[in-house]
Write an enzyme that holds these catalytic residues in place. Structure first.
Site, PDB file in Angstrom:
ATOM      1  N   LYS A  78       0.868  -1.181   0.000  1.00  0.00           N
ATOM      2  CA  LYS A  78       0.000   0.000   0.000  1.00  0.00           C
ATOM      3  C   LYS A  78       0.898   1.222   0.000  1.00  0.00           C
ATOM      4  O   LYS A  78       1.994   1.203   0.575  1.00  0.00           O
ATOM      5  CB  LYS A  78      -0.869   0.006   1.259  1.00  0.00           C
ATOM      6  CG  LYS A  78      -2.157   0.749   1.095  1.00  0.00           C
ATOM      7  CD  LYS A  78      -3.231  -0.110   0.438  1.00  0.00           C
ATOM      8  CE  LYS A  78      -4.547   0.580   0.283  1.00  0.00           C
ATOM      9  NZ  LYS A  78      -5.599  -0.274  -0.243  1.00  0.00           N
ATOM     10  N   GLY A 174     -22.415   5.239   3.474  1.00  0.00           N
ATOM     11  CA  GLY A 174     -21.449   5.678   2.470  1.00  0.00           C
ATOM     12  C   GLY A 174     -21.955   5.402   1.068  1.00  0.00           C
ATOM     13  O   GLY A 174     -22.175   4.252   0.692  1.00  0.00           O
ATOM     14  N   GLY A 176     -20.458   6.438  -1.880  1.00  0.00           N
ATOM     15  CA  GLY A 176     -19.402   6.851  -2.802  1.00  0.00           C
ATOM     16  C   GLY A 176     -19.334   5.916  -3.999  1.00  0.00           C
ATOM     17  O   GLY A 176     -20.347   5.351  -4.422  1.00  0.00           O
ATOM     18  N   VAL A 178     -18.251   2.883  -4.423  1.00  0.00           N
ATOM     19  CA  VAL A 178     -18.730   1.509  -4.225  1.00  0.00           C
ATOM     20  C   VAL A 178     -20.161   1.509  -3.681  1.00  0.00           C
ATOM     21  O   VAL A 178     -21.035   0.825  -4.226  1.00  0.00           O
ATOM     22  CB  VAL A 178     -17.800   0.728  -3.263  1.00  0.00           C
ATOM     23  CG1 VAL A 178     -18.323  -0.685  -3.080  1.00  0.00           C
ATOM     24  CG2 VAL A 178     -16.371   0.707  -3.792  1.00  0.00           C
ATOM     25  N   TYR A 180     -22.648   3.567  -3.721  1.00  0.00           N
ATOM     26  CA  TYR A 180     -23.744   3.949  -4.622  1.00  0.00           C
ATOM     27  C   TYR A 180     -24.042   2.830  -5.627  1.00  0.00           C
ATOM     28  O   TYR A 180     -25.190   2.537  -5.933  1.00  0.00           O
ATOM     29  CB  TYR A 180     -23.421   5.265  -5.344  1.00  0.00           C
ATOM     30  CG  TYR A 180     -24.668   5.977  -5.805  1.00  0.00           C
ATOM     31  CD1 TYR A 180     -25.329   6.863  -4.964  1.00  0.00           C
ATOM     32  CD2 TYR A 180     -25.215   5.725  -7.066  1.00  0.00           C
ATOM     33  CE1 TYR A 180     -26.505   7.485  -5.359  1.00  0.00           C
ATOM     34  CE2 TYR A 180     -26.388   6.345  -7.477  1.00  0.00           C
ATOM     35  CZ  TYR A 180     -27.024   7.233  -6.624  1.00  0.00           C
ATOM     36  OH  TYR A 180     -28.188   7.848  -7.007  1.00  0.00           O
TER      37      TYR A 180
HETATM   38  P1  NAD Z   1     -15.518   6.910  -1.664  1.00  0.00           P
HETATM   39  O1  NAD Z   1     -14.603   7.883  -1.034  1.00  0.00           O
HETATM   40  O2  NAD Z   1     -15.906   7.051  -3.071  1.00  0.00           O
HETATM   41  O3  NAD Z   1     -16.873   6.795  -0.810  1.00  0.00           O
HETATM   42  C1  NAD Z   1     -16.930   6.836   0.576  1.00  0.00           C
HETATM   43  C2  NAD Z   1     -18.239   7.503   0.940  1.00  0.00           C
HETATM   44  O4  NAD Z   1     -18.400   7.426   2.349  1.00  0.00           O
HETATM   45  C3  NAD Z   1     -18.279   8.984   0.559  1.00  0.00           C
HETATM   46  O5  NAD Z   1     -19.468   9.261  -0.144  1.00  0.00           O
HETATM   47  C4  NAD Z   1     -18.210   9.688   1.911  1.00  0.00           C
HETATM   48  O6  NAD Z   1     -18.854  10.939   1.904  1.00  0.00           O
HETATM   49  C5  NAD Z   1     -18.890   8.670   2.793  1.00  0.00           C
HETATM   50  N1  NAD Z   1     -18.588   8.837   4.203  1.00  0.00           N
HETATM   51  C6  NAD Z   1     -17.417   9.167   4.778  1.00  0.00           C
HETATM   52  N2  NAD Z   1     -17.553   9.227   6.114  1.00  0.00           N
HETATM   53  C7  NAD Z   1     -18.830   8.896   6.387  1.00  0.00           C
HETATM   54  C8  NAD Z   1     -19.589   8.784   7.584  1.00  0.00           C
HETATM   55  N3  NAD Z   1     -19.041   9.017   8.773  1.00  0.00           N
HETATM   56  N4  NAD Z   1     -20.873   8.433   7.504  1.00  0.00           N
HETATM   57  C9  NAD Z   1     -21.450   8.197   6.301  1.00  0.00           C
HETATM   58  N5  NAD Z   1     -20.780   8.306   5.120  1.00  0.00           N
HETATM   59  C10 NAD Z   1     -19.497   8.638   5.170  1.00  0.00           C
HETATM   60  O7  NAD Z   1     -14.827   5.472  -1.391  1.00  0.00           O
HETATM   61  P2  NAD Z   1     -15.137   4.113  -2.144  1.00  0.00           P
HETATM   62  O8  NAD Z   1     -14.146   3.925  -3.223  1.00  0.00           O
HETATM   63  O9  NAD Z   1     -16.592   4.005  -2.438  1.00  0.00           O
HETATM   64  O10 NAD Z   1     -14.752   3.066  -0.995  1.00  0.00           O
HETATM   65  C11 NAD Z   1     -15.588   2.885   0.131  1.00  0.00           C
HETATM   66  C12 NAD Z   1     -14.917   1.946   1.122  1.00  0.00           C
HETATM   67  O11 NAD Z   1     -14.644   0.690   0.490  1.00  0.00           O
HETATM   68  C13 NAD Z   1     -13.570   2.462   1.652  1.00  0.00           C
HETATM   69  O12 NAD Z   1     -13.399   1.978   2.966  1.00  0.00           O
HETATM   70  C14 NAD Z   1     -12.574   1.769   0.747  1.00  0.00           C
HETATM   71  O13 NAD Z   1     -11.308   1.613   1.369  1.00  0.00           O
HETATM   72  C15 NAD Z   1     -13.239   0.414   0.557  1.00  0.00           C
HETATM   73  N6  NAD Z   1     -12.842  -0.265  -0.668  1.00  0.00           N
HETATM   74  C16 NAD Z   1     -13.002   0.345  -1.866  1.00  0.00           C
HETATM   75  C17 NAD Z   1     -12.624  -0.330  -3.019  1.00  0.00           C
HETATM   76  C18 NAD Z   1     -12.824   0.291  -4.371  1.00  0.00           C
HETATM   77  O14 NAD Z   1     -12.689  -0.422  -5.369  1.00  0.00           O
HETATM   78  N7  NAD Z   1     -13.146   1.563  -4.459  1.00  0.00           N
HETATM   79  C19 NAD Z   1     -12.077  -1.614  -2.938  1.00  0.00           C
HETATM   80  C20 NAD Z   1     -11.939  -2.203  -1.685  1.00  0.00           C
HETATM   81  C21 NAD Z   1     -12.329  -1.523  -0.547  1.00  0.00           C
END
Ligand code: NAD
Length: 348
Positions: A78, A174, A176, A178, A180
């Site tokens: 990482k 959340g 975001g 993923v 959504y």
């Molecule tokens: P992102 O940043 O696009 O979305 C995260 C969302 O969570 C945002 O909309 C943010 O406003 C919201 N958020 C933050 N704090 C919050 C709270 N206290 N209460 C409610 N909502 C809150 O991130 P992502 O890419 O969608 O990833 C989401 C999670 O999944 C992260 O933990 C990430 O590490 C994990 N993850 C993502 C991937 C990927 O492919 N993107 C892969 C493995 C794991």
């Protein structure tokens, strides 16, 4: 520092700074015994350098476990780029980071993570081939969402004996990249949704598009739903939230959902089925690793959808042993990593 590396089983830790671009970056390589370390690059602000180092080490270890359980020929790594107060030239900063990645000669392959985007990966790719998620490859989030959806189906099948999600109520934290996409897949499958996010625009969009009910970020833990799908930040299953939880199952994408192992045991004792985060959220890693190795889309898809079967089988194992699911997942991942270490040792 060495103590910290030792307790996480980390192989090596690299630092780089480039005054010209303002780059301050850390690459943590947890393990390369099963193949090059792979894992995303975070570009966020940290309260201190120690906090950034801790994050990189903790996340790198998680990536090793994730790659091991997904059966990928990779170890975990990482990187974090500490977000400077003012970014003068983001593209140049990313190119400088690309040189840093390149200096490790393929021992670490980088990818998107919180705060980085496809255009950053394109800039990094100008300096190194050891990068995924470029515009030629794409964003892994839809694959992560597909894997989470497959995992939710496996969880409901384990609990209710049916693949039909039409009857279930899911609370999503959340919305975001993923979260959504998971909401969209669940809505299409007929699930009822309660959602929250700190970004009100995303909440409003989900309410409109998926007929979801909105709650405030603090209220999500106490929602009376079948399944909690955390897709925001880590550490949300903790001493404060555990007494509030009434879900039958927790299955979401967020990394490091359990604040500690005791929280996994508490879920087990409360009778809440927990989908180990690094198993259910491996879709994105599978996508980037296999794309980087030029696998066909169909093969990648099959491997992502296989999260359903792996998770269901892990649930059965955990039930037979009456053990928390996170413990079984850890034991399996550690056994795979130990076997690789033994093989290496015997070959030396
Ligand atoms: P992102 O940043 O696009 O979305 C995260 C969302 O969570 C945002 O909309 C943010 O406003 C919201 N958020 C933050 N704090 C919050 C709270 N206290 N209460 C409610 N909502 C809150 O991130 P992502 O890419 O969608 O990833 C989401 C999670 O999944 C992260 O933990 C990430 O590490 C994990 N993850 C993502 C991937 C990927 O492919 N993107 C892969 C493995 C794991």
């Amino acid at each position: 520092m060495f103590e910290q590396m030792g307790s996480a089983g980390l192989q090596d830790l690299h630092f780089c700074q480039d005054p010209q671009t303002g780059l301050q970056a850390i690459i943590a390589i947890h393990d390369t015994l099963r193949g090059p370390a792979i894992g995303g690059c975070r570009f966020i602000g940290y309260p201190s350098t120690d906090a950034a180092i801790n994050d990189a080490i903790r996340l790198a270890k998680g990536m090793s476990y994730k790659a091991a359980l997904a059966g990928l020929p990779h170890g975990g790594g990482k990187s974090v780029i500490i977000q400077p107060p003012h970014i003068q030239n983001r593209a140049a900063l990313m190119r400088a980071f690309g040189h840093f990645v390149d200096s490790l000669q393929g021992r670490y392959i980088t990818a998107m993570d919180s705060g980085t985007q496809v255009s950053d990966m394109d800039n990094i790719a100008e300096s190194t081939p050891y990068v995924t998620c470029t515009s030629a490859m794409g964003d892994p989030s839809p694959s992560t969402a597909q894997g989470v959806f497959a995992g939710i189906r496996a969880s409901i099948r384990f609990l209710d004996g049916t693949d039909d999600l039409n009857h279930i109520h899911v609370a999503i934290q959340g919305l975001g990249h993923v979260g959504y996409a998971v909401a969209s897949l669940l809505h299409q499958a007929g699930a009822q949704l309660t959602v929250t996010d700190i970004d009100m625009l995303r909440v409003q969009q989900a309410v409109k598009e998926f007929d979801a009910r909105a709650v405030s970020p603090d209220e999500i833990y106490a929602v009376k739903a079948d399944l909690f799908c955390p897709c925001g930040l880590g550490g949300i299953i903790n001493q404060q939230t555990l007494p509030q939880l009434q879900f039958r199952c927790i299955a979401g994408s967020a990394n490091n959902q359990l604040a500690d192992d005791d929280s996994g045991m508490a879920l087990h004792q409360q009778g809440i089925l927990y989908a180990p985060d690094y198993l259910i959220n491996a879709g994105g890693l599978i996508f980037v690793a296999l794309q980087h190795a030029h696998y066909q889309d169909q093969v990648i898809q099959q491997k992502i959808l296989a999260i359903d079967e792996s998770l269901h089988e892990l649930y059965q194992h955990a039930r037979a042993d009456n053990q928390p699911t996170n413990l079984i997942a850890d034991q399996r991942a550690e056994a795979i990593l130990e076997a690789a270490a033994r093989t290496q040792h015997e070959a030396a």
